[in-house]
Design an enzyme around this catalytic site. Sequence first.
Site, PDB file in Angstrom:
ATOM      1  N   GLY A  14       0.861  -1.337   0.035  1.00 25.67           N
ATOM      2  CA  GLY A  14       0.096  -0.005   0.113  1.00 25.67           C
ATOM      3  C   GLY A  14       0.691   1.238  -0.005  1.00 25.67           C
ATOM      4  N   ARG A  75       0.915  -5.005  -4.998  1.00 23.80           N
ATOM      5  CA  ARG A  75       1.339  -6.240  -4.358  1.00 23.80           C
ATOM      6  C   ARG A  75       1.378  -7.164  -5.455  1.00 23.80           C
ATOM      7  NH1 ARG A  75      -3.045  -3.501  -0.939  1.00 23.80           N
ATOM      8  NH2 ARG A  75      -1.793  -3.096   0.875  1.00 23.80           N
ATOM      9  N   ASP A 106       5.867  -5.399   5.742  1.00 15.06           N
ATOM     10  CA  ASP A 106       6.495  -6.762   6.041  1.00 15.06           C
ATOM     11  C   ASP A 106       6.458  -7.501   4.711  1.00 15.06           C
ATOM     12  OD1 ASP A 106       7.043  -6.735   8.558  1.00 15.06           O
ATOM     13  OD2 ASP A 106       5.393  -7.649   9.225  1.00 15.06           O
ATOM     14  N   THR A 128       4.708   2.620   5.497  1.00 15.16           N
ATOM     15  CA  THR A 128       3.003   2.169   5.732  1.00 15.16           C
ATOM     16  C   THR A 128       2.347   2.946   6.552  1.00 15.16           C
ATOM     17  OG1 THR A 128       1.622   0.391   6.220  1.00 15.16           O
ATOM     18  CG2 THR A 128       3.967   0.128   6.982  1.00 15.16           C
ATOM     19  N   ASP A 130       0.253   2.013   8.387  1.00 16.91           N
ATOM     20  CA  ASP A 130      -0.234   1.225   9.641  1.00 16.91           C
ATOM     21  C   ASP A 130       0.568   1.034  10.783  1.00 16.91           C
ATOM     22  OD1 ASP A 130      -2.396   0.308   8.147  1.00 16.91           O
ATOM     23  OD2 ASP A 130      -1.725  -1.598   7.394  1.00 16.91           O
ATOM     24  N   ASP A 132       2.836  -1.081  11.581  1.00 19.65           N
ATOM     25  CA  ASP A 132       3.047  -2.379  12.032  1.00 19.65           C
ATOM     26  C   ASP A 132       4.285  -3.102  11.708  1.00 19.65           C
ATOM     27  OD1 ASP A 132       2.533  -2.485   9.388  1.00 19.65           O
ATOM     28  OD2 ASP A 132       0.735  -3.889   9.386  1.00 19.65           O
ATOM     29  N   ARG A 174      -6.043  -3.278   8.642  1.00 22.15           N
ATOM     30  CA  ARG A 174      -6.749  -4.536   8.741  1.00 22.15           C
ATOM     31  C   ARG A 174      -6.149  -5.356   9.890  1.00 22.15           C
ATOM     32  NH1 ARG A 174      -5.786  -6.415   2.846  1.00 22.15           N
ATOM     33  NH2 ARG A 174      -7.180  -4.615   2.270  1.00 22.15           N
TER      34      ARG A 174
HETATM   35  O1  F6P Z   1      -1.094   0.042   3.332  1.00 23.94           O
HETATM   36  C1  F6P Z   1      -1.975  -0.462   4.530  1.00 23.94           C
HETATM   37  C2  F6P Z   1      -3.231  -0.588   4.146  1.00 23.94           C
HETATM   38  O2  F6P Z   1      -3.743   0.828   3.966  1.00 23.94           O
HETATM   39  C3  F6P Z   1      -3.999  -0.986   5.426  1.00 23.94           C
HETATM   40  O3  F6P Z   1      -4.281  -0.101   6.534  1.00 23.94           O
HETATM   41  C4  F6P Z   1      -5.575  -1.562   4.836  1.00 23.94           C
HETATM   42  O4  F6P Z   1      -5.885  -2.552   5.368  1.00 23.94           O
HETATM   43  C5  F6P Z   1      -4.924  -2.054   3.228  1.00 23.94           C
HETATM   44  O5  F6P Z   1      -3.763  -1.161   3.164  1.00 23.94           O
HETATM   45  C6  F6P Z   1      -5.723  -1.852   2.227  1.00 23.94           C
HETATM   46  O6  F6P Z   1      -5.385  -2.508   1.123  1.00 23.94           O
HETATM   47  P1  F6P Z   1      -5.815  -2.201  -0.344  1.00 23.94           P
HETATM   48  O7  F6P Z   1      -5.135  -0.827  -0.737  1.00 23.94           O
HETATM   49  O8  F6P Z   1      -5.466  -3.111  -1.073  1.00 23.94           O
HETATM   50  O9  F6P Z   1      -7.287  -1.770  -0.390  1.00 23.94           O
END
Ligand code: F6P
Length: 323
Positions: A14, A75, A106, A128, A130, A132, A174
């Site tokens: 992301g 991804r 990660d 990120t 997050d 995390d 998430r």
């Molecule tokens: O990059 C992290 C994040 O924004 C999380 O907070 C979220 O759960 C996820 O990516 C959402 O991913 P996508 O862009 O695939 O909807």
Amino acid sequence: MGEIKTIGVLTSGGDAPGMNPAIRAVVRSAIYYGMNVKGVRHGYNGLINDDIVDLNLRSVSEIIHRGGTMLYTARSKEFMTEEGQQKAYETCVKHGIDALVVIGGDGSFRGCQAISKKGIKTIGIPGTIDNDIACSDYTIGYDTALNTAMEMIDKLRDTTQSHERCSVVEVMGRHAGYLAINTGIATGALCTLIPEKEFDIERDIIGRIQETQKQGKKNFIILVAEGVGKVFDIANYIEMRTGIETRATVLGHVQRGGSPSMRDRVTAAEMAVEAVELLNNGVYNRVIGMHDNKVVNYDIDEALQMKKELDPHLVSIANIISI
Ligand code: F6P
């Protein structure tokens, strides 16, 4: 040291505000140390599909204040396969890429681990929203996202207060509740639901609303991390049980955008220059982190095994003052 002649830089996973300043700092510091830099576009897919561009000092002009990533991100499912990793390795060899600097989370660092086994040197930089990444107190993008979420919930508070309603708000995360718990504290949410902690809707939401209602509270903000989800169901339940008009709002991907904050720009610069300096000193297969406001680095295998707990003190603070 002179061993590394060409660095590839990519963003993966992301996007996060601050990735652009990180790319810029990688490019400029690598050139400062006499290396060439190639941009790999669309994350690891760029290595598989040979989507590589030369970068110079001017290619990274006018991006310091921009959200997103000029290199695009993805991804990559294909990179998880041995075949994909082999193609990626061959692209590195074709372009003379000796080392990769990967800005992401990660999953992106697991990609570093895989390609490093083929002989490409890697450094991971945590990027990120997050926050995390276990080996780092801080990840690039987190501060900007927190402030974006906070500003939007402040706006929501105006209308929630005017209508004497309850708002159930979903913020991103998430698997991690950092964004949620801090935003909850900063916006005065009555209750914050995070993936790390089980909740009981009667005790933690209905009970709290009713208790504070008796003390004169007339509007309510309930914050829910994406990993907990079901904001529309929660809103319906609250309205049914309390009779308070309740609305659900999902803040969504807007939290990932916007001009990076001062903290994210400076952290991006610190981490990126450290990444390039490590490579220049012959140190590789590391992940950069931030600990007690100092830039640190860990062996990639060690970094990926580390665990990060949500600070229980923050959860307790939220409980004490959100009343
Ligand atoms: O990059 C992290 C994040 O924004 C999380 O907070 C979220 O759960 C996820 O990516 C959402 O991913 P996508 O862009 O695939 O909807």
